[in-house]
Design a protein around this motif. Structure first.
Motif, PDB file in Angstrom:
ATOM      1  N   TYR A  25      54.920  30.227  59.977  1.00 45.62           N
ATOM      2  CA  TYR A  25      53.588  30.066  60.543  1.00 45.62           C
ATOM      3  C   TYR A  25      53.551  28.763  61.319  1.00 45.62           C
ATOM      4  O   TYR A  25      54.095  27.746  60.874  1.00 45.62           O
ATOM      5  N   GLU A  26      52.912  28.809  62.468  1.00 38.75           N
ATOM      6  CA  GLU A  26      52.811  27.605  63.291  1.00 38.75           C
ATOM      7  C   GLU A  26      51.456  27.578  63.992  1.00 38.75           C
ATOM      8  O   GLU A  26      50.976  28.600  64.476  1.00 38.75           O
ATOM      9  N   LYS A  27      50.848  26.400  64.032  1.00 39.85           N
ATOM     10  CA  LYS A  27      49.567  26.218  64.719  1.00 39.85           C
ATOM     11  C   LYS A  27      49.662  24.935  65.525  1.00 39.85           C
ATOM     12  O   LYS A  27      49.969  23.864  64.979  1.00 39.85           O
ATOM     13  N   ILE A  28      49.417  25.032  66.818  1.00 40.59           N
ATOM     14  CA  ILE A  28      49.487  23.884  67.716  1.00 40.59           C
ATOM     15  C   ILE A  28      48.119  23.697  68.361  1.00 40.59           C
ATOM     16  O   ILE A  28      47.564  24.639  68.920  1.00 40.59           O
ATOM     17  N   THR A  29      47.600  22.486  68.264  1.00 40.11           N
ATOM     18  CA  THR A  29      46.304  22.168  68.863  1.00 40.11           C
ATOM     19  C   THR A  29      46.527  21.159  69.994  1.00 40.11           C
ATOM     20  O   THR A  29      47.184  20.140  69.795  1.00 40.11           O
ATOM     21  N   LYS A  30      45.959  21.477  71.158  1.00 40.66           N
ATOM     22  CA  LYS A  30      46.090  20.601  72.328  1.00 40.66           C
ATOM     23  C   LYS A  30      44.709  20.220  72.852  1.00 40.66           C
ATOM     24  O   LYS A  30      43.781  21.021  72.789  1.00 40.66           O
ATOM     25  N   ARG A  31      44.616  19.010  73.346  1.00 35.23           N
ATOM     26  CA  ARG A  31      43.416  18.562  74.058  1.00 35.23           C
ATOM     27  C   ARG A  31      43.877  18.036  75.401  1.00 35.23           C
ATOM     28  O   ARG A  31      44.732  17.150  75.465  1.00 35.23           O
ATOM     29  N   ASP A  32      43.337  18.588  76.458  1.00 34.65           N
ATOM     30  CA  ASP A  32      43.745  18.211  77.825  1.00 34.65           C
ATOM     31  C   ASP A  32      45.262  18.332  77.995  1.00 34.65           C
ATOM     32  O   ASP A  32      45.907  17.454  78.559  1.00 34.65           O
ATOM     33  N   ASP A  33      45.842  19.413  77.470  1.00 38.46           N
ATOM     34  CA  ASP A  33      47.283  19.683  77.544  1.00 38.46           C
ATOM     35  C   ASP A  33      48.142  18.657  76.810  1.00 38.46           C
ATOM     36  O   ASP A  33      49.353  18.572  77.022  1.00 38.46           O
ATOM     37  N   PHE A  34      47.540  17.844  75.950  1.00 31.98           N
ATOM     38  CA  PHE A  34      48.278  16.880  75.133  1.00 31.98           C
ATOM     39  C   PHE A  34      48.223  17.365  73.681  1.00 31.98           C
ATOM     40  O   PHE A  34      47.142  17.617  73.150  1.00 31.98           O
ATOM     41  N   ILE A  35      49.375  17.518  73.051  1.00 30.87           N
ATOM     42  CA  ILE A  35      49.418  18.008  71.669  1.00 30.87           C
ATOM     43  C   ILE A  35      48.832  16.949  70.744  1.00 30.87           C
ATOM     44  O   ILE A  35      49.304  15.814  70.712  1.00 30.87           O
ATOM     45  N   ILE A  36      47.800  17.356  69.980  1.00 28.19           N
ATOM     46  CA  ILE A  36      47.180  16.414  69.051  1.00 28.19           C
ATOM     47  C   ILE A  36      47.494  16.750  67.596  1.00 28.19           C
ATOM     48  O   ILE A  36      47.386  15.898  66.728  1.00 28.19           O
ATOM     49  N   LYS A  37      47.886  18.009  67.327  1.00 28.25           N
ATOM     50  CA  LYS A  37      48.221  18.381  65.955  1.00 28.25           C
ATOM     51  C   LYS A  37      49.156  19.587  65.947  1.00 28.25           C
ATOM     52  O   LYS A  37      48.958  20.531  66.688  1.00 28.25           O
ATOM     53  N   ILE A  38      50.161  19.505  65.082  1.00 28.64           N
ATOM     54  CA  ILE A  38      51.074  20.630  64.834  1.00 28.64           C
ATOM     55  C   ILE A  38      51.100  20.838  63.332  1.00 28.64           C
ATOM     56  O   ILE A  38      51.241  19.893  62.564  1.00 28.64           O
ATOM     57  N   GLU A  39      50.969  22.084  62.934  1.00 29.37           N
ATOM     58  CA  GLU A  39      51.018  22.439  61.517  1.00 29.37           C
ATOM     59  C   GLU A  39      51.931  23.655  61.395  1.00 29.37           C
ATOM     60  O   GLU A  39      51.809  24.603  62.160  1.00 29.37           O
ATOM     61  N   SER A  40      52.866  23.624  60.435  1.00 25.14           N
ATOM     62  CA  SER A  40      53.767  24.765  60.281  1.00 25.14           C
ATOM     63  C   SER A  40      54.145  24.959  58.815  1.00 25.14           C
ATOM     64  O   SER A  40      54.066  24.032  58.005  1.00 25.14           O
ATOM     65  N   TYR A  41      54.557  26.192  58.512  1.00 25.49           N
ATOM     66  CA  TYR A  41      55.031  26.510  57.171  1.00 25.49           C
ATOM     67  C   TYR A  41      56.148  27.541  57.287  1.00 25.49           C
ATOM     68  O   TYR A  41      56.009  28.547  57.975  1.00 25.49           O
ATOM     69  N   ASP A  42      57.265  27.275  56.610  1.00 26.72           N
ATOM     70  CA  ASP A  42      58.417  28.181  56.575  1.00 26.72           C
ATOM     71  C   ASP A  42      58.562  28.697  55.149  1.00 26.72           C
ATOM     72  O   ASP A  42      58.872  27.923  54.241  1.00 26.72           O
ATOM     73  N   SER A  43      58.325  29.997  54.941  1.00 28.10           N
ATOM     74  CA  SER A  43      58.340  30.523  53.575  1.00 28.10           C
ATOM     75  C   SER A  43      59.741  30.591  52.980  1.00 28.10           C
ATOM     76  O   SER A  43      59.891  30.600  51.763  1.00 28.10           O
TER      77      SER A  43
END
Length: 152
Positions: A25-43
């Protein structure tokens, strides 16, 4: 022709009979095309990783191991199978904030495009929330990110 009919009957049964598949699972959050948060989980490895970035601050990384039980993986897999045979990928854009989330189960290719129907979006949210609730219920998560559970 009989083989095709038999395959059509047995294929859904075989999909539901499989106990679980590992996923990423991966979630990437960007503001103005700049990555502000990455969250991931590998089962498979149990590694939960998140990084917070700011345009004017150093990245803050957090990485812990949160193993899931076979039952938890099976529950997630069953829910995924109920939703059908498409790869889960969500893209949400609100003003200048973009959120991209993906579930990659074993033997799936990367999703070619984002979820297109409201039903798929609801299913993706259910699957994501189920994973989130499982992770937050684990002692490893609660001990590492204790400040998330302090009542104000």
């Amino acid at each position: 022709m009989k083989k095709i009919m038999l395959l059509g009957i047995l294929l859904p049964y075989l999909a539901f009979s499989q106990k679980y598949q590992n996923f990423y699972y991966e979630k990437i959050t960007k503001r103005d095309d700049f990555i502000i948060k990455i969250e991931s989980y590998d089962s498979k490895s149990g590694v939960y990783y998140r990084i917070n970035c700011g345009p004017y601050s150093a990245p803050f990384e957090e990485k812990i191991i949160i193993p899931l039980t076979k039952k938890e993986k099976t529950d997630l897999w069953k829910q995924k199978v109920e939703f059908g045979d498409f790869a889960f990928g969500e893209c949400t854009v609100i003003e200048k904030i973009t959120v991209k989330s993906n579930f990659y189960f074993e033997n799936e290719k990367l999703p070619p495009k984002c979820i297109q129907t409201q039903l798929q979006k609801e299913q993706f949210i259910k699957l994501s929330m189920k994973l989130r609730l499982i992770l937050e219920s684990k002692a490893e998560y609660r001990n590492t990110f204790y400040w998330e559970f302090i009542k104000r």
